[in-house]
Design an enzyme around this catalytic site. Structure first.
Site, PDB file in Angstrom:
ATOM      1  N   GLN A  11       0.834  -1.201   0.000  1.00 17.94           N
ATOM      2  CA  GLN A  11       0.000   0.000   0.000  1.00 17.94           C
ATOM      3  C   GLN A  11       0.866   1.248   0.000  1.00 17.94           C
ATOM      4  O   GLN A  11       1.887   1.319   0.671  1.00 17.94           O
ATOM      5  CB  GLN A  11      -0.909  -0.016   1.233  1.00 17.94           C
ATOM      6  N   SER A  97       3.942  -6.130   2.971  1.00 15.77           N
ATOM      7  CA  SER A  97       2.610  -6.086   3.577  1.00 15.77           C
ATOM      8  C   SER A  97       1.588  -6.761   2.659  1.00 15.77           C
ATOM      9  O   SER A  97       1.666  -7.962   2.423  1.00 15.77           O
ATOM     10  CB  SER A  97       2.232  -4.642   3.910  1.00 15.77           C
ATOM     11  N   LEU A  98       0.637  -6.010   2.072  1.00 12.93           N
ATOM     12  CA  LEU A  98      -0.348  -6.666   1.194  1.00 12.93           C
ATOM     13  C   LEU A  98       0.324  -7.321  -0.008  1.00 12.93           C
ATOM     14  O   LEU A  98      -0.220  -8.258  -0.606  1.00 12.93           O
ATOM     15  CB  LEU A  98      -1.414  -5.669   0.731  1.00 12.93           C
ATOM     16  N   ARG A 122      -9.513  -7.793   3.600  1.00 11.25           N
ATOM     17  CA  ARG A 122      -8.472  -7.277   4.496  1.00 11.25           C
ATOM     18  C   ARG A 122      -8.550  -5.762   4.605  1.00 11.25           C
ATOM     19  O   ARG A 122      -8.529  -5.197   5.706  1.00 11.25           O
ATOM     20  CB  ARG A 122      -7.100  -7.698   3.958  1.00 11.25           C
ATOM     21  N   HIS A 206      -0.402  -2.647  11.198  1.00 15.44           N
ATOM     22  CA  HIS A 206       0.669  -3.454  11.791  1.00 15.44           C
ATOM     23  C   HIS A 206       0.935  -3.062  13.243  1.00 15.44           C
ATOM     24  O   HIS A 206       2.077  -2.953  13.677  1.00 15.44           O
ATOM     25  CB  HIS A 206       1.938  -3.369  10.942  1.00 15.44           C
ATOM     26  N   GLN A 255       0.351 -11.153  10.347  1.00 15.21           N
ATOM     27  CA  GLN A 255       0.914  -9.955   9.709  1.00 15.21           C
ATOM     28  C   GLN A 255       0.149  -8.682  10.070  1.00 15.21           C
ATOM     29  O   GLN A 255       0.735  -7.597  10.148  1.00 15.21           O
ATOM     30  CB  GLN A 255       0.906 -10.161   8.189  1.00 15.21           C
TER      31      GLN A 255
END
Length: 312
Positions: A11, A97-98, A122, A206, A255
């Site tokens: 992102q 991340s994603l 998500r 996070h 995560q």
């Protein structure tokens, strides 16, 4: 012989116009965006190509947008011998991340369609968690991890604040309650940080504040079919390569509330002899971060039609 890693952005890589040139040049890319529109039940392609920017930057839109763009690049490359050869050089995949979902799809651990649906959920669950209380993130540049941790510790009197994204040596994002993050920025600056920059995000990704999202996403991931990947996938949560489907699922669940160990992941790959890194998707953020870890490595970003054409 070069050891090659495939990297997938996270992102922040989104921008209005993303993927438009790819779709105009390659029917394979257009097919991916069309399928995504069908899967998601709204015109993701229109938001990507035309905006508005505020809509594209929504967490539940930007996450599938980045994954779909990455997958469109993969599909175009797979359509030619030169592109397939490039992808097949990759013996490990990693995503920020994603981007870990994109990496898992590229590795064959789950279908890109399932990955797309998961990141849409998500993003929605993360947005809902953000709406529960004011929270934010900030980028801190110029302090090592230990000094930063010590500097911001007093800010926890004002709420939750954690080191959330270890992007590169001396470049860490902090995450937490808004008041605590603002105080942590002040403390980091006083401790010698070169830059403290508020991030334009919906909330405290996070961090423990994502626990409501983690619980809901866990149920979605559990019912999604995962397979053993054809190449290993380096997880954000531990910077280790994994192949076990159950562990791959667990990594994605953890995560959401765990820090992203990107710098450690890249350093581990360099230590293992990886010297070619191919970033697939929008932007060049990952190639830029690599300069701090792998100065002599080959770094290639492939996201625009012209960049794809240079390969094909």
């Amino acid at each position: 012989m070069a050891k090659t890693a495939l990297l997938f952005p996270g992102q922040g890589a989104q921008h209005v116009g993303m993927g438009k040139d790819l779709c105009e040049a390659y029917p394979q890319a257009r097919a991916v965006f069309d399928k995504a529109d069908e899967l998601l039940g709204f015109s993701l392609s229109q938001v990507c190509f035309e905006g508005p920017e505020a809509e594209l930057n929504r967490t539940d839109v930007s996450q599938p947008a980045i994954l779909v763009h990455s997958w469109a690049v993969v599909e175009v490359l797979k359509s030619t011998e030169a592109g397939r050869s490039l992808l097949e050089r990759g013996t490990v995949a990693a995503g920020l991340s994603l981007g870990e979902y994109s990496a898992l799809a590229a590795a064959g651990a789950l279908s890109w369609e399932d990955a797309c649906k998961l990141v849409r959920a998500r993003g929605r669950y993360m947005q809902q968690a953000c709406d529960l209380k004011p929270s934010t993130m900030a980028s801190i540049v110029g302090l090592d991890d230990e000094k930063l941790e010590a500097a911001i510790a007093p800010a926890r009197d004002r709420g939750i604040v954690v080191l959330a994204n270890f992007n590169a040596p001396g470049q860490v994002a902090i995450s937490g309650d808004t008041a605590a993050v603002e105080e942590a920025m002040r403390l980091a600056k006083a401790a010698g940080a070169k830059l403290t920059v508020p991030l334009a995000v919906a909330g405290a990704f996070h961090s423990p504040l994502m626990e409501p999202a983690r619980e809901r996403l866990a149920a979605e991931i559990e019912t999604t079919q995962f397979a053993s990947p054809q190449i290993g996938v380096v997880a954000n949560v531990d910077a280790v390569e994994h192949r076990n489907p159950a562990k791959l699922k667990d990594n994605l669940v953890q995560q959401l509330t765990a820090p992203v160990l990107w710098a450690k992941s890249m350093a581990a790959l360099v230590e293992q002899g990886f010297d070619e890194f191919i970033e697939l998707g929008p932007g060049t953020v990952l190639a830029g971060l690599l300069k701090r870890v792998a100065k002599t490595a080959t770094r290639t970003s492939i996201g625009k039609a012209t960049e794809v054409a240079a390969i094909l």
